[in-house]
Enzyme design. Structure first.
Site, PDB file in Angstrom:
ATOM      1  N   CYS A   1       0.839  -1.207   0.000  1.00 39.65           N
ATOM      2  CA  CYS A   1       0.000   0.000   0.000  1.00 39.65           C
ATOM      3  C   CYS A   1       0.875   1.258   0.000  1.00 39.65           C
ATOM      4  CB  CYS A   1      -0.914  -0.029   1.231  1.00 39.65           C
ATOM      5  SG  CYS A   1      -1.812   1.496   1.551  1.00 39.65           S
TER       6      CYS A   1
ATOM      7  N   CYS B   1       0.150   3.735   2.803  1.00 38.13           N
ATOM      8  CA  CYS B   1       0.617   3.168   4.081  1.00 38.13           C
ATOM      9  C   CYS B   1       2.111   3.419   4.258  1.00 38.13           C
ATOM     10  CB  CYS B   1       0.353   1.662   4.141  1.00 38.13           C
ATOM     11  SG  CYS B   1      -1.389   1.182   4.102  1.00 38.13           S
TER      12      CYS B   1
END
Length: 151
Positions: free
Chosen positions: A75, A78
């Site tokens: 991600c 993230c």
């Protein structure tokens, strides 16, 4: 809270390394308490990588609020938020603890907490989930969001 009641108040923190629940005087929090079993730091302003069992135990038992970042290595947002999350952890060192949980390695956590998007921040306090936020934030936003939800 008076100075005497602060000195006599006890805090409980779960060691995020070995799982031992430690109790110590609240007045000693700034001294860097260590686990009575393994000696690891309990509130050092660092982000700990944990699994679902450790998250649930700490969320249920700890006196300090616990902020969990549910994330995944693939991600982009993230990964971009990781240094911001670490910076916020240092800023809030004596007010909250910060943990990360990889939802790829611990898919049961995403199911347990009904995570539909990552990064997902879950704030636990007094044994309950107090609030959650989906999406990346800067350190100042994380700090303000936590302070707003625990004060």
């Amino acid at each position: 809270m008076t100075e005497n009641s602060l000195q006599s108040a006890k805090l409980k923190l779960t060691c995020l390394t070995c799982g031992t629940i430690n109790a110590f005087p609240a007045a000693r929090l700034a001294d860097g308490p260590k686990c009575s079993s393994c000696g690891d730091a309990l509130a050092d302003g660092k982000v700990a990588e944990i699994g679902l069992a450790e998250l649930e135990k700490a969320a249920r038992n700890d006196s300090l609020p616990l902020l969990a970042d549910l994330w995944a290595p693939w991600c982009g947002p993230c990964r971009m938020m990781a240094p911001e999350f670490a910076s916020a952890a240092k800023t809030l060192k004596s007010r909250a603890r910060f943990v990360k949980l990889d939802t790829d390695r611990h898919a049961d956590a995403a199911v347990r907490y009904a995570i539909r998007g990552i990064p997902a921040l879950l704030l636990f306090d007094q044994g309950r989930e107090r609030n959650r936020h989906a999406g990346a934030m800067r350190a100042s936003q994380i700090t303000a969001w936590v302070a707003q939800n625990i004060d």
